[in-house]
Scaffold this active site. Structure first.
Site, PDB file in Angstrom:
ATOM      1  N   ARG A  57       0.784  -1.241   0.000  1.00 16.86           N
ATOM      2  CA  ARG A  57       0.000   0.000   0.000  1.00 16.86           C
ATOM      3  C   ARG A  57       0.816   1.292   0.000  1.00 16.86           C
ATOM      4  NH1 ARG A  57      -4.273  -2.450  -1.966  1.00 16.86           N
ATOM      5  NH2 ARG A  57      -5.610  -3.540  -0.479  1.00 16.86           N
ATOM      6  N   ASN A  87      -0.620  -1.477  -7.888  1.00 18.97           N
ATOM      7  CA  ASN A  87      -1.755  -0.560  -7.705  1.00 18.97           C
ATOM      8  C   ASN A  87      -1.650   0.262  -6.428  1.00 18.97           C
ATOM      9  OD1 ASN A  87      -2.142  -3.011  -6.377  1.00 18.97           O
ATOM     10  ND2 ASN A  87      -4.368  -2.982  -6.573  1.00 18.97           N
ATOM     11  N   HIS A 172      -4.010 -10.987 -13.478  1.00 19.37           N
ATOM     12  CA  HIS A 172      -5.274 -11.080 -12.745  1.00 19.37           C
ATOM     13  C   HIS A 172      -6.337 -11.440 -13.775  1.00 19.37           C
ATOM     14  CE1 HIS A 172      -8.254  -9.419  -9.617  1.00 19.37           C
ATOM     15  NE2 HIS A 172      -8.982  -9.868 -10.626  1.00 19.37           N
ATOM     16  N   ASP A 291      -1.689 -12.608  -1.918  1.00 16.22           N
ATOM     17  CA  ASP A 291      -2.509 -11.462  -2.317  1.00 16.22           C
ATOM     18  C   ASP A 291      -2.888 -10.654  -1.079  1.00 16.22           C
ATOM     19  OD1 ASP A 291      -3.870  -9.647  -3.869  1.00 16.22           O
ATOM     20  OD2 ASP A 291      -5.606 -10.922  -4.235  1.00 16.22           O
TER      21      ASP A 291
END
Length: 422
Positions: A57, A87, A172, A291
Site C-alpha cells: 500500500r 496498484n 489477474h 494477495d
C-alpha cells in the site's frame, strides 16, 4: 561459521545446516562449526517463504499498510521475500514510480523484496523496463482495487514488450463480460461471489494464455480461485498461484465474514474450494501467494457494493499451510515447494527458495506440534484483523533472512531488506 544442528528438513531427513554469513555453506551430518541452534530433531527447517503477491500500500495508502508494518508481518509469518504489486498511488507504471516505491522498501523493509511494474493506458514501458522489475503485473484483465483494468489490445502489447525483455507477466484473470449482472440487485455478502463468476476466471485464463503464447511471453496466473482456472493454466503451459483465502475459506464462510470476505476473485463454493485444495496437494498448483491486500475495519464495514476488495494474509499463509501439514492434509514437501522452491524457480531467483550450499540463508524454524489459534490482535499488519480468526496455524519459532534473525518467536528485529533483482 554457525551450525543449525539436527534440523528436520521438509522430506523428513535430519541434517545439519552450516551458515557462512548470508549464505548456506553446507547441508550434511556432523558438520563442524559454532552451535547456533540445536533443533534436536524436533524442529523442522524450511526455506523462507517467497510471497510473490503482496500489496503493501505504500506509497499512497499508508493508513492500510506500510513497508515497515507489512514486512514485520511477513517476518513473523516466515516470509523472507515479498513482491509488491503495482496498484499504489502512484501506480508503478513508470520508472519514476518504481523508484519511489523502491526507496520506501529499501528504507523500511526487514525482508528482501521486489517491485512489479504495472500496465495502464498511461504506462511508460521504456522507463519501466529500464528498472530492475521483479515481473510485469499483476496485469488486470478486469477492474480491481486501483481501477487498472486494461483492454485486449493493450494486454497483447504488454505481453510482446515483456517477452522482448524476458520478464514474466503475472495476470489477474477475470473476464468482466462473464460477470452476472443480475447479482447486483442483491445486498447480501454472497452477492459479490455470485457477480464475479467462476466462468469469468476460466475464460480469462484461457485468453491470457493464448495471447501470451502468441507473443512469446511467460505467463503466470495470479490468485487462481477455481479448479477450472488451474486446469486452464496447466493446459496452456502457464504457471499459476493460489491464495490461502481461496484454499481455506469458501462462500459458506460469508455469513460470518460479511463484507470482510470480499476480494477479487471472490470466494467460491466449498466443493470448488475442496477441488482447489486437491490441486494444491497433488502438485497442479505451482505457487501459494497471499494477495495480502489490507484495508481498515472501517473501510471493510461498508455494504457489499462499496466495501473495498482484499484481505490481509502475509503473516498467516505459511502457518495455515503448516497447520494443514500437521493434520496430514498436505505434505511438508508440498509446503516447501509451493512457498519457496517453486516461486524461486518460476521467477528465476537463483539465490532463494532452496536449502542448499550457496543459497541465501533464508530459513524458517518451526515446532510442528506448536499449533495455535489465529487472532487478528496478535498479528503485525496495520489493519489489525484477519479473515482467519479462530483458524489453527503453526507459526515460526524463528525466521532468518540471509542469516540474520528477523523474528525470534516474539520480536521482529531491524534488518535491511534488499531488492532481489539487484
Amino acid at each position: 561459521m554457525r551450525v543449525i544442528r539436527d534440523a528436520v528438513l521438509a522430506d523428513g531427513r535430519v541434517r545439519d545446516i552450516r551458515l557462512d554469513g548470508e549464505r548456506i555453506d553446507a547441508v550434511g551430518t556432523a558438520l563442524d562449526g559454532e552451535l547456533f541452534v540445536d533443533a534436536n530433531a524436533d524442529y523442522r527447517v524450511l526455506p523462507g517463504m517467497i510471497d510473490a503477491h503482496v500489496h503493501f500500500r505504500q506509497p499512497g495508502f499508508e493508513h492500510k499498510e506500510t513497508w515497515a508494518s507489512g514486512s514485520r508481518s511477513a517476518a513473523a509469518g516466515g516470509v523472507t521475500t515479498v513482491v509488491d504489486q503495482p496498484n499504489t498511488a502512484p501506480p508503478t507504471v513508470t520508472g519514476d514510480a518504481v523508484d519511489e516505491k523502491a526507496a520506501h522498501a529499501a528504507a523500511d523493509s526487514v525482508v528482501d523484496w521486489g517491485v512489479n511494474g504495472g500496465v495502464t493506458g498511461e504506462w511508460d514501458p521504456a522507463s519501466l523496463f529500464d528498472r530492475s522489475l521483479f515481473a510485469l503485473g499483476e496485469v488486470f484483465l478486469a477492474d480491481s482495487t486501483g481501477d487498472m483494468g486494461i483492454d485486449a489490445a493493450l494486454f497483447r502489447d504488454a505481453c510482446q514488450r515483456a517477452a522482448s525483455e524476458d520478464v514474466v507477466v503475472t495476470v489477474h484473470a477475470e473476464d468482466a463480460d462473464r460477470f452476472d449482472t443480475a447479482a447486483k440487485s442483491r445486498s447480501d455478502a454472497d452477492a459479490w461471489s455470485a457477480y464475479r463468476t467462476p466462468e469469468a476466471e476460466a475464460a480469462a485464463v484461457e485468453r491470457a494464455v493464448e495471447v501470451g503464447t502468441e507473443a512469446g511471453a511467460t505467463i503466470h496466473i495470479a490468485h487462481t480461485s477455481t479448479p477450472e482456472g488451474v486446469d486452464a493454466a496447466a493446459a496452456g503451459g502457464a504457471t499459476c498461484e493460489a491464495t490461502p483465502h481461496h484454499l481455506f475459506l469458501s462462500r459458506d464462510d460469508l455469513d460470518d465474514l460479511g463484507t470482510f470476505g470480499r476480494m477479487n476473485p471472490p470466494l467460491r463454493s466449498d466443493p470448488r474450494r475442496e477441488a482447489l485444495f486437491e490441486r494444491l496437494a497433488d502438485g497442479r498448483i505451482d505457487v501459494v501467494a497471499t494477495d495480502h491486500a489490507p484495508h481498515t475495519r472501517a473501510e471493510k464495514a461498508a455494504d457489499i457494493w462499496d466495501a473495498p476488495s482484499g484481505v490481509p494474509g502475509v503473516e498467516t499463509a505459511l502457518p495455515l499451510l503448516l497447520g494443514a501439514a500437521h493434520r496430514g492434509e498436505l505434505s511438508y514437501e508440498r509446503v516447501r515447494d509451493v512457498t519457496a522452491a517453486n516461486p524461486a524457480d518460476v521467477f528465476g531467483l537463483e539465490r532463494k527458495g532452496h536449502i542448499a550450499a550457496g543459497r541465501d540463508a533464508d530459513l524458517v524454524l518451526v515446532d510442528p506440534d506448536d499449533a495455535r489459534e489465529i487472532h487478528g490482535d496478535d498479528l503485525h499488519s496495520n489493519c489489525e484483523w484477519t479473515p482467519f480468526e479462530g483458524h489453527v496455524g503453526v507459526f515460526p519459532a524463528m525466521t532468518l533472512v540471509r542469516g540474520t534473525t528477523v523474528w525470534d518467536g516474539d520480536t521482529v528485529s531491524a534488518f535491511d531488506g534488499r531488492n532481489v533483482r539487484q
